[in-house]
Scaffold this motif. Structure first.
Motif, PDB file in Angstrom:
ATOM      1  N   GLY A  59       1.978  -0.159   6.566  1.00 19.51           N
ATOM      2  CA  GLY A  59       1.581  -0.481   7.928  1.00 19.51           C
ATOM      3  C   GLY A  59       1.976  -1.905   8.254  1.00 19.51           C
ATOM      4  N   GLY A  60       2.121  -2.202   9.517  1.00 14.46           N
ATOM      5  CA  GLY A  60       2.441  -3.558   9.943  1.00 14.46           C
ATOM      6  C   GLY A  60       3.770  -4.053   9.409  1.00 14.46           C
ATOM      7  N   THR A  91       0.841  -1.192   0.000  1.00 12.95           N
ATOM      8  CA  THR A  91       0.000   0.000   0.000  1.00 12.95           C
ATOM      9  C   THR A  91       0.875   1.240   0.000  1.00 12.95           C
ATOM     10  OG1 THR A  91      -0.096   0.000   2.430  1.00 12.95           O
ATOM     11  CG2 THR A  91      -1.864  -1.161   1.252  1.00 12.95           C
ATOM     12  N   GLN A 108       4.848  -4.418   6.332  1.00 15.09           N
ATOM     13  CA  GLN A 108       5.420  -3.581   5.278  1.00 15.09           C
ATOM     14  C   GLN A 108       6.194  -2.410   5.870  1.00 15.09           C
ATOM     15  OE1 GLN A 108       2.608  -2.052   2.395  1.00 15.09           O
ATOM     16  NE2 GLN A 108       4.083  -0.600   1.554  1.00 15.09           N
ATOM     17  N   ASN A 109       5.655  -1.834   6.921  1.00 19.88           N
ATOM     18  CA  ASN A 109       6.320  -0.701   7.568  1.00 19.88           C
ATOM     19  C   ASN A 109       7.655  -1.123   8.181  1.00 19.88           C
ATOM     20  OD1 ASN A 109       6.386   2.052   8.387  1.00 19.88           O
ATOM     21  ND2 ASN A 109       5.820   1.428  10.455  1.00 19.88           N
ATOM     22  N   VAL A 135       0.478   3.791   1.883  1.00 15.51           N
ATOM     23  CA  VAL A 135       0.708   4.118   3.293  1.00 15.51           C
ATOM     24  C   VAL A 135       1.041   2.814   4.004  1.00 15.51           C
ATOM     25  CG1 VAL A 135      -0.226   5.130   5.399  1.00 15.51           C
ATOM     26  CG2 VAL A 135      -0.927   6.026   3.164  1.00 15.51           C
TER      27      VAL A 135
END
Length: 228
Positions: A53-54, A49, A56-57, A51
């Motif tokens: 998150g999780g 995404t 991926q972040n 943005v």
């Protein structure tokens, strides 16, 4: 068994008995690290995404930080060799962390695993140097003074050949030492002596992966720089 403690290679032994492959334990733990990384890659590929998150972040933070570090030290050419450096770091890190799982062992606690990676690093950074400089890459081994070139050629050759040995033993010694200490602490004090040390060992295993990454980066930087 040792003082009621299950052998740290129990899982690999059970798997080997079921599959009948008769492979060394470190091979199974290396495969486990590969399965974990490939699984994370496939999971992230379908959930990317704008943005993050999780998971991926986490990966973007680690990879982005490492890339900035490499470019800062090598320059823009560092982006070309960064995939190799980053892949090596994450692979070693996961193998190190697996050693903290009860019943498992770190693949990097075996000298064969580390020797294979060290030889790969040796071949890769010399390949990058030859690819960029061609026959002129030999100047990296001859020193800055012409009349000392024959002597420097011998010394530099020995120095480069010793690099895989240094990478291998440094990682092996530190990780194996931590594994032994962890087992001894578990024997002496299963809960009180082991759980608090986990945080220290996590830090230690992370540092060892980063040291391998850092030395590889230095070798690549040397092969990419103009010979003095």
């Amino acid at each position: 068994m040792a003082a009621g403690l299950a052998h740290p290679l129990t899982y690999s032994v059970l798997i080997d008995q079921q599959l009948g492959l008769h492979l060394p334990p470190h091979v199974y733990y290396m495969w486990l690290a590969m399965i974990i990384l490939f699984s994370c890659a496939f999971i992230l590929r379908g959930r990317l995404t704008l943005v993050p998150g999780g998971l991926q972040n986490v990966f973007e933070t680690v990879i982005g930080g490492l890339e900035d570090f490499v470019v800062l030290n090598i320059g823009e050419e560092g982006r070309r060799v960064f995939p190799f450096l980053c892949g090596m770091f994450i692979f070693i890190l996961v193998m190190n962390y697996i050693g903290l799982i009860p019943g498992c062992d770190a693949a990097t606690a075996n000298v064969n695993t580390n020797a294979a990676m060290a030889i790969t690093v040796f071949v890769y950074y010399n390949y990058i140097g030859i690819k960029k400089w061609g026959f002129g890459y030999i100047k990296h081994f001859m020193g800055p003074v012409a009349f000392l070139a024959p002597l420097m050629l011998i010394l530099e050759t020995v120095s480069h050949i010793a690099r895989p040995l240094s990478l291998t033993l440094r990682l092996f010694g530190n990780i194996r030492g931590e594994e032994i200490v962890l087992v001894l602490l578990f024997i002496l004090a299963p809960v009180a002596g082991t759980i608090p040390m986990y945080f220290l060992f996590i830090l230690g295993k992370t540092i060892q992966a980063f040291i391998f990454f850092m030395l590889t980066m230095i070798y690549l930087k040397g092969s990419l720089e103009h010979a003095h």
